[in-house]
Write a protein that holds these residues in place. Structure first.
Motif, PDB file in Angstrom:
ATOM      1  N   LYS A 157     170.206 -10.431  76.459  1.00 23.30           N
ATOM      2  CA  LYS A 157     169.964 -11.857  76.229  1.00 23.30           C
ATOM      3  C   LYS A 157     170.486 -12.713  77.383  1.00 23.30           C
ATOM      4  O   LYS A 157     169.951 -13.785  77.651  1.00 23.30           O
ATOM      5  CB  LYS A 157     170.610 -12.300  74.919  1.00 23.30           C
ATOM      6  N   THR A 191     167.678 -15.135  76.885  1.00 23.30           N
ATOM      7  CA  THR A 191     167.799 -16.581  76.728  1.00 23.30           C
ATOM      8  C   THR A 191     168.430 -17.245  77.960  1.00 23.30           C
ATOM      9  O   THR A 191     168.241 -18.442  78.174  1.00 23.30           O
ATOM     10  CB  THR A 191     168.658 -16.919  75.497  1.00 23.30           C
ATOM     11  N   ASN A 233     161.383 -16.445  75.685  1.00 22.69           N
ATOM     12  CA  ASN A 233     162.502 -17.014  74.930  1.00 22.69           C
ATOM     13  C   ASN A 233     163.592 -17.594  75.816  1.00 22.69           C
ATOM     14  O   ASN A 233     164.674 -17.943  75.331  1.00 22.69           O
ATOM     15  CB  ASN A 233     163.116 -15.940  74.015  1.00 22.69           C
ATOM     16  N   ASP A 288     165.992 -19.830  77.555  1.00 17.86           N
ATOM     17  CA  ASP A 288     166.538 -21.143  77.225  1.00 17.86           C
ATOM     18  C   ASP A 288     167.134 -21.823  78.456  1.00 17.86           C
ATOM     19  O   ASP A 288     167.038 -23.045  78.620  1.00 17.86           O
ATOM     20  CB  ASP A 288     167.609 -20.977  76.139  1.00 17.86           C
TER      21      ASP A 288
END
Length: 352
Positions: free
Chosen positions: A158, A180, A200, A202
């Protein structure tokens, strides 16, 4: 070897000592050894001899590892090689920061790992991580890595940190669909590319590279933070699809005009410091702004501050080192134009 010089009286140089220094008798006060020692003192060099205590290097005690440990922290322990970790059955976090590790190895059996941190070592290649399929956080910052590679099986990652390496291209990241956060600051990247699969994502950090154009970000519709400071950007563009963008850091580039932010209505932080912009324009619609950083530009027109009037939550502004900041009433004028602002530059308004 560290040395500690004990207090001693300052020696006086005399003709007698200089003459004695030519003598071959080592017992004489001005012998060659003494002259050499005096010369070292004059040059500020420590000498090892009478009155000097030698301090041995700090010995770091060996650490016994608990096979049931969940976290292992071996920060700054002069580790040169990763080894002796096979007994760890439950470890989830492994920290090897600030060591002298040159190769990623001998951690393939630690399949329970979810976090690996080898920040600030001497690693030159990403390798031997294919078995760490549960990995979620990987920090390889401040190493000597030249290529993103050998992470195809790490689909659960992630957050990936690759700050301050020698990476010239963004590549082989299409499998990071759960990612992310991607941190690629301080590398040698010249182009934003191969990011479409990171649906995904971010937060994207690519500051301090050699990027000349904002492009190929249209698929990153969930992107909330974009940091592209200290690059070679001359035009504000390529952000139309980033409708969820909340923080944009694009300071220290070569931008001359504020434009193409029509779709970025969610922006709360806009950093345009250190560019070549002379007018505030095309931002009146950014009513959710809370932080506006515009120091070190070329703003001369006080009326341009009206562009920020509708940002009712605006709390902090930076305009220092603009032409308007030379006005003797600079702070009071900013406060009059933007009465709800609580901080002007580095000073809270109650201190103005």
């Amino acid at each position: 070897m560290n040395t500690k010089v004990l207090p001693r009286k300052k020696k006086e140089f005399s003709k007698k000592k200089k003459m004695a220094g030519n003598s071959e008798d080592p017992n004489l006060e001005g012998s060659d050894d003494s002259a050499e020692e005096e010369q070292q003192m004059m040059l500020g060099e420590p000498s090892i001899g009478v009155g000097v205590e030698q301090i041995p290097p700090l010995e770091i005690p060996e650490m016994s590892l608990d096979p049931e440990a969940i976290e292992i922290d071996l920060t700054h322990r002069r580790v040169e090689k990763i080894e002796g970790l096979e007994s760890l059955r439950c470890v989830e976090a492994l920290c090897l920061r600030q060591n002298q590790i040159k190769k990623l190895e001998n951690i393939g059996t630690l399949t329970t790992l979810t976090e690996v941190d080898v920040y600030d070592n001497d690693i030159t290649k990403i390798e031997n991580l294919e078995n760490l399929v549960n990995l979620e956080i990987l920090d390889l910052s401040y190493n000597k890595i030249r290529k993103i590679e050998n992470m195809e099986t790490l689909t659960n990652v992630k957050k990936l940190f690759l700050v301050q390496n020698k990476i010239p291209h963004i590549e082989k990241v299409t499998h990071f669909q759960q990612m992310t956060m991607l941190e690629l600051g301080s590398n040698r990247i010249r182009k934003l590319q191969n990011l479409d699969a990171l649906c995904n994502l971010d937060s994207l950090f690519v500051g301090k590279n050699k990027i000349s154009k904002i492009e190929n970000l249209d698929k990153l519709t969930k992107l909330r933070v974009l940091s592209i400071q200290s690059n070679r950007i001359t035009k504000l563009e390529g952000l139309d699809a980033l409708k969820n963008l909340e923080e944009l850091y694009i300071s220290h580039n070569g931008i001359q005009t504020i434009e193409n932010l029509d779709n970025n209505l969610e922006l709360t932080t806009l950093d345009l410091a250190g560019n070549r912009i002379s007018r505030l324009q095309h931002i009146v619609h950014l009513i959710k702004l809370e932080e506006f950083w515009f120091n070190d530009n070329n703003l001369e027109n006080w009326r341009d501050l009206d562009q920020l009037n509708k940002a009712t939550s605006l709390a902090t502004v930076y305009f220092e080192r603009n032409p308007i900041a030379k006005d003797p009433r600079y702070r009071s004028k900013v406060k009059m134009a933007l009465p709800k602002v609580m901080q002007i530059d580095a000073t809270y308004c109650q201190q103005v």
